[in-house]
Design an enzyme around this catalytic site. Structure first.
Site, PDB file in Angstrom:
ATOM      1  N   LYS A 111     -10.432   0.962  -1.160  1.00  0.00           N
ATOM      2  CA  LYS A 111     -10.359   0.691   0.282  1.00  0.00           C
ATOM      3  C   LYS A 111     -11.570   1.270   1.012  1.00  0.00           C
ATOM      4  O   LYS A 111     -11.907   2.439   0.850  1.00  0.00           O
ATOM      5  CB  LYS A 111      -9.063   1.282   0.841  1.00  0.00           C
ATOM      6  CG  LYS A 111      -8.790   0.964   2.311  1.00  0.00           C
ATOM      7  CD  LYS A 111      -7.454   1.575   2.721  1.00  0.00           C
ATOM      8  CE  LYS A 111      -7.102   1.302   4.171  1.00  0.00           C
ATOM      9  NZ  LYS A 111      -5.818   1.951   4.542  1.00  0.00           N
ATOM     10  N   CYS A 143      -4.825  -3.134   4.144  1.00  0.00           N
ATOM     11  CA  CYS A 143      -4.402  -2.623   5.456  1.00  0.00           C
ATOM     12  C   CYS A 143      -5.503  -2.668   6.522  1.00  0.00           C
ATOM     13  O   CYS A 143      -5.889  -3.746   6.953  1.00  0.00           O
ATOM     14  CB  CYS A 143      -3.833  -1.218   5.287  1.00  0.00           C
ATOM     15  SG  CYS A 143      -2.675  -0.765   6.629  1.00  0.00           S
ATOM     16  N   GLU A 202       0.856  -1.190   0.000  1.00  0.00           N
ATOM     17  CA  GLU A 202       0.000   0.000   0.000  1.00  0.00           C
ATOM     18  C   GLU A 202       0.894   1.242   0.000  1.00  0.00           C
ATOM     19  O   GLU A 202       1.942   1.259   0.657  1.00  0.00           O
ATOM     20  CB  GLU A 202      -0.868  -0.018   1.262  1.00  0.00           C
ATOM     21  CG  GLU A 202      -1.793   1.184   1.382  1.00  0.00           C
ATOM     22  CD  GLU A 202      -2.557   1.198   2.708  1.00  0.00           C
ATOM     23  OE1 GLU A 202      -3.651   1.781   2.728  1.00  0.00           O
ATOM     24  OE2 GLU A 202      -2.047   0.636   3.710  1.00  0.00           O
TER      25      GLU A 202
END
Length: 497
Positions: free
Chosen positions: A179, A212, A80
């Site tokens: 995300k 994440c 990321e």
């Protein structure tokens, strides 16, 4: 009437070719990347200057991708923020963004770069995949125009998304994921209105992808593993190690085991922010991992994985996480309880004063039970059994139930729960269990030096996390990390721009 002989053999040939295409195993790669960061992210730069920086990072990623392909890897995951870094405002990230189309458009940017708006990053990533015959997973920024007819449209007229892209070995864009669970510092990005459940099929398994902080929440992470039943999760991350319970290798390997999936985790490397820890994890434990706070350079991991772990005869059986602990009638005495903080959460602790024994501790509805025997207790090592049953509210809100055996930072009990990386005491055996109200529990065993313990522990069907052998290294922590998703607040209440 039977098939003519020639046609029958042709059918068999087709079936055997299809069978040969489905691989039982594959070679996975992840690259931990020390990102070349922009000098000043408070001041906007031109798209040309942004591309110069991104090309510096992509040149490093290119070397890693070529080396992974040389070692026979079918797929590589990169981190990321790996192409431009992470400290931006909404305005200063904009020159780094590209408009990433839906993969349904069936596009190979490397072969047809002019089909959509100029996208030099997409083109270069596509060519890296195509020229090296390898699937490439990367993280970049997407921009999507919107107008005032959309009540969620930001005032500057476009959405900005933290985005994963996947290119197949022909260079075709096969997946795009925005995300959903942004970390509190990601003010430069929006999250999509609804979580996206992004999957794609290959000859070497069924893949899902998220990013994440997504791993801490139900959507999309748990849905991909439980409902979609993917074989492998692809996980670009920029993970700040948060000991004692949430270091990258520790938690990501535990999630893979708890959810029964392969998990390819590529972290960034940044010593200032304590970012390191990448791995290739299987349901039975880590296959390869990397944790290094000494070196500043990147690191490539390459190893073999089962394409469809759920079909394996040794695939872990379902666990009743509270079965064993609920059968224990003796409740702990409250004599030696004290409180301590782990990552802003107030745990109840009891000290392990003897080299061996049975201990228990409760908080709210969670009772944790431990049987243990230390090999030789070192006098400077203080260990506690801890319990937490409550809502975590700092840097995200999520409900936890945790049982943990951990080493305190010093002989002062006030330091119990603070980050510590080294220990001296090995254990001959341990058995940890808890009266969990959730089925989602992630088993962690962490050794001195922030090292994992592949093959040295197992989870029994009745919910006990037990040692298989004496520990090969001194113990930092043994943890059952439970997530009770039904008790989480709604997503819209989470901190987000």
């Amino acid at each position: 009437m039977g098939l003519p002989k020639a046609r029958a053999s042709a059918v068999l040939l087709v079936l055997s070719v299809l069978g040969a295409c489905a691989l039982d195993s594959y070679i996975a790669a992840v690259y931990e990347h020390n990102v070349v960061l922009p000098e000043d992210t408070e001041v906007p730069v031109s798209p040309e200057e942004a591309l110069v920086l991104m090309n510096k990072n992509m040149a490093i990623l290119e070397a890693a991708i070529k080396e992974a392909a040389r070692q026979g890897a079918h797929i590589i995951v990169t981190p990321e923020d790996g192409i431009y870094g992470w400290v931006f405002t909404r305005e200063t990230i904009y020159p780094y963004l590209e408009d990433i189309p839906d993969p349904e458009v069936d596009w190979i940017p490397c072969a047809d770069p002019g089909r959509f708006a100029p996208s030099p990053v997409l083109k270069r990533l596509s060519c890296l995949a195509r020229n090296n015959s390898i699937y490439v997973v990367a993280n970049m920024g997407d921009k999507k125009p919107c107008n005032s007819s959309d009540p969620r449209c930001p005032s500057d007229g476009h959405y900005q998304y933290n985005t994963n892209v996947v290119f197949d070995s022909e260079g075709k864009l096969v997946a795009r994921y925005h995300k959903y669970n942004l970390f509190v510092t990601e003010k430069q990005f929006n999250y999509p209105k609804d979580p996206e459940f992004v999957t794609f099929n290959t000859s070497f398994g069924y893949f899902g992808i998220f990013t994440c902080a997504d791993i801490l929440y139900h959507d999309p992470a748990v849905v991909l593993a439980s409902r979609f039943q993917v074989d492998t999760i692809l996980f670009p991350t920029a993970w700040v190690n948060t000991l004692p319970l949430l270091s990258a290798v520790q938690f990501h390997s535990a999630w893979a085991m708890g959810m029964g999936v392969n998990f390819l985790s590529a972290n960034t490397r940044n010593s200032t922010l304590d970012m390191t820890g990448s791995g290739i994890y299987a349901p039975g434990g880590p296959r390869a991992y990397y944790y290094n706070t000494e070196m500043e350079n990147g690191h490539l991991l390459v190893t073999e994985l089962s394409s469809r772990p759920r079909l394996s005869p040794d695939y872990p059986a379902a666990v009743n996480w509270k079965l064993y602990a609920s059968s224990i009638e003796q409740l702990p005495s409250r004599d030696h309880y004290f409180s301590g903080v782990i990552y802003h959460d107030l745990f109840s602790f009891t000290e392990l004063t003897e080299p061996e024994g049975n201990r228990a501790i409760c908080q709210q509805d969670l009772c944790c039970h431990l049987s243990y025997k230390m090999a030789e207790k070192q006098k400077d090592d203080i260990y506690v059994l801890g319990a937490f049953d409550g809502l975590h509210v700092v840097e995200g809100e999520y409900y936890l139930q945790i049982c943990t055996l951990l080493k305190c930072k010093s002989t002062d009990l006030n330091t119990c729960g603070q980050p510590v990386e080294t220990a001296q005491t090995k254990f001959e055996m341990f058995s940890l269990s808890g009266t969990f109200g959730t089925n989602y529990v992630f088993p962690e065993v962490l050794y001195s030096g922030v090292q994992l313990a592949p093959g040295e522990f197992e989870v029994l069907n009745d919910g006990r996390l037990i040692s298989r052998t004496s520990t090969s290294k001194p113990v930092l922590s043994v943890t059952l990390f439970g997530r009770w998703y039904e008790k989480d607040p709604p997503h819209t209440q989470q901190a987000s721009p």
